[in-house]
Scaffold this active site. Sequence first.
Site, short mmCIF file in Angstrom:
data_model
loop_
_atom_site.label_atom_id
_atom_site.label_comp_id
_atom_site.label_asym_id
_atom_site.label_seq_id
_atom_site.Cartn_x
_atom_site.Cartn_y
_atom_site.Cartn_z
N HIS B 23 42.02 -14.14 10.36
CA HIS B 23 42.60 -12.80 10.25
C HIS B 23 42.61 -12.24 8.82
O HIS B 23 43.62 -11.81 8.29
CB HIS B 23 43.96 -12.67 10.94
CG HIS B 23 45.04 -13.63 10.53
ND1 HIS B 23 45.53 -13.69 9.26
CD2 HIS B 23 45.74 -14.54 11.23
CE1 HIS B 23 46.48 -14.59 9.19
NE2 HIS B 23 46.62 -15.13 10.37
N HIS B 77 54.44 -25.83 16.31
CA HIS B 77 54.20 -24.45 15.88
C HIS B 77 53.40 -23.77 16.99
O HIS B 77 52.39 -24.29 17.44
CB HIS B 77 53.40 -24.50 14.57
CG HIS B 77 53.09 -23.18 13.95
ND1 HIS B 77 53.79 -22.03 14.21
CD2 HIS B 77 52.11 -22.82 13.06
CE1 HIS B 77 53.27 -21.03 13.51
NE2 HIS B 77 52.25 -21.49 12.81
N GLU B 79 51.71 -20.95 16.99
CA GLU B 79 50.59 -20.08 16.64
C GLU B 79 49.31 -20.59 17.29
O GLU B 79 49.13 -21.80 17.50
CB GLU B 79 50.43 -19.99 15.11
CG GLU B 79 49.54 -18.83 14.70
CD GLU B 79 49.57 -18.52 13.20
OE1 GLU B 79 50.19 -19.27 12.44
OE2 GLU B 79 48.93 -17.52 12.82
N ASP B 81 46.23 -21.10 16.58
CA ASP B 81 45.27 -22.08 16.04
C ASP B 81 45.72 -23.52 16.33
O ASP B 81 44.92 -24.44 16.26
CB ASP B 81 45.00 -21.87 14.54
CG ASP B 81 46.25 -21.70 13.71
OD1 ASP B 81 47.31 -21.36 14.26
OD2 ASP B 81 46.16 -21.89 12.48
N HIS B 144 56.13 -21.44 8.64
CA HIS B 144 56.13 -20.05 8.25
C HIS B 144 56.40 -19.09 9.41
O HIS B 144 56.25 -17.87 9.24
CB HIS B 144 54.78 -19.71 7.58
CG HIS B 144 53.59 -19.74 8.52
ND1 HIS B 144 52.91 -18.60 8.88
CD2 HIS B 144 53.00 -20.75 9.19
CE1 HIS B 144 51.92 -18.91 9.72
NE2 HIS B 144 51.95 -20.21 9.92
N ASP B 163 52.03 -26.54 9.34
CA ASP B 163 51.20 -25.80 8.37
C ASP B 163 51.58 -26.10 6.91
O ASP B 163 50.75 -25.89 6.01
CB ASP B 163 51.31 -24.30 8.63
CG ASP B 163 50.44 -23.85 9.79
OD1 ASP B 163 49.49 -24.58 10.13
OD2 ASP B 163 50.71 -22.79 10.36
N TYR B 191 45.96 -21.75 0.44
CA TYR B 191 46.68 -21.69 1.72
C TYR B 191 48.13 -21.26 1.49
O TYR B 191 48.64 -20.36 2.16
CB TYR B 191 46.64 -23.06 2.42
CG TYR B 191 47.16 -22.98 3.83
CD1 TYR B 191 46.32 -22.68 4.89
CD2 TYR B 191 48.52 -23.15 4.10
CE1 TYR B 191 46.81 -22.55 6.18
CE2 TYR B 191 49.01 -23.03 5.38
CZ TYR B 191 48.15 -22.73 6.42
OH TYR B 191 48.65 -22.60 7.69
N HIS B 222 46.51 -28.62 9.12
CA HIS B 222 45.19 -28.19 8.63
C HIS B 222 44.80 -29.08 7.45
O HIS B 222 45.63 -29.38 6.59
CB HIS B 222 45.23 -26.76 8.09
CG HIS B 222 45.43 -25.70 9.12
ND1 HIS B 222 44.52 -25.42 10.11
CD2 HIS B 222 46.44 -24.81 9.30
CE1 HIS B 222 44.96 -24.42 10.85
NE2 HIS B 222 46.13 -24.03 10.38
#
Lengths: 68, 407
Positions: B23, B77, B79, B81, B144, B163, B191, B222
């Site tokens: 994004h 998390h 999100e 991904d 986050h 993350d 990051y 990640h």
Amino acid sequence: MTYDMTRYACTVCSYGYHPMKGDPENGIPPGTAFEDLPDNWRCPWCGASKEQFVPEKEEQSDVRREDS
Amino acid sequence: MNTTLRDNIDWVGYVDWTVRDFHGYNTDRGVTYNAYLIRDEKTALVDTVKAPFADRLLQSIAALTDPAEVDYVVCNHAELDHAGGMTRVMEVLPNATLACNKKCEAVLSKHHDSSGWKTHIVATGDTLPLGKRTLRFIETPMVHWPESMFTYIPEEKLLFSMDAFGQHYASSQRFDDEVPLCTVMEEAKTYYANIVMPFGRQVAKVLEEVAKLDIEMIAPSHGVIWRSHAPAIVEAYTNWSTCRPKPKVLVIYDTMWDSTGRMARAIHEGASLPGVAAELIHIRSSSLTRIAAEVLDAAAIAFGSSTLNQGMLPMAGAVLTYLKGLKPVAKAGMAFGSYGWSKGGPEAVDDYMKAMKWEVLREPIRAQYRPTFEVLDECRAAGRLLAEKAREMAADRRAGERLCVDP
């Protein structure tokens, strides 16, 4: 001006609004009751609106973080 | 590829070598989606992967165990991904119970049809015994996302940090001591700057919790796993959480006919004092991603734009809009730029700096059409002012700090 010192918790991110502390970084002096916050005040953590807060007895804020 | 963290704790994620956009975040070194399988008396999967790679994750699991043996799927998390593959994973793992916090369940139920899932709600301090090992959960709100959470295995001194401490970095190696440390640190910093920077205060609180844990290994969702340099990334996060400044000046600008460019070079020349890193960044030759990473630990920033239609150039506006959301703190700044018949460019930059609560060191430097020698001298003097301010702001930095390990 009200003197209600009830703490409020953000239902989105768990930020706790403590009237005794206020939100000085965003122009809210210590001692400001939640009810007296301006309508356009936003959660300083996640940006949620005032309507998304509940009195702390209904939902626990992240006290571990806010009180330390 | 060595994918074993500990005995019967394995990486089962996916390396996305070719993706270059998250994004708007330029992932120049690709991305990894880390998921981990813990096999004990009970078997637990920690996190999943982006939806298109769910079957690759399931293949990696099947290579280690019968999918029917997976008892828990932990979601740190929601999100996409990490949890995008959840629909497929919950469909294929017949006996799995989802373990996540209340806020995470709410987000997952928006993205997935979770009606048939068995769910076990956890909160900070809760534990899930697997046998010899225990999963302990630590909620990390706004690091986050609201539902973000860490999972810790005390018996292994192993933290699954989601993350936090992550990097967008594809590699065939899984551990920090198998790849160049400078590269990993650079990607960890990029990051942090682009994803985590707005939440510095919450990061500081999470670091207090992390300090209470006995940690040997940090496995983020990640990038590579911190097994040899875990203290270094925790120290780096401590610095980044307050945007702790280096003696570094950035001159960031966009220009139409190089008038603002000439001013930028004069400011940069003035800022190039001994002991100060002065960087010249032309916005359209750089990227939002790189600029955010440079801003994170800069002390002083000169930001310039020519005037277009009584305002900033559009790409200068894009950078400032992005930075305003990232909320970099502890910055000094000044605006500059050229104009023709109407003012607007440098004034709009100045407004942004004030809105970000930066310490604005002087009024904007303006040049009508073309900077005169006098204006260029004023630019050089302003550059020196920024450099001296940067030195002062970074005065607590140790001489000769290791740049790789202590960004």
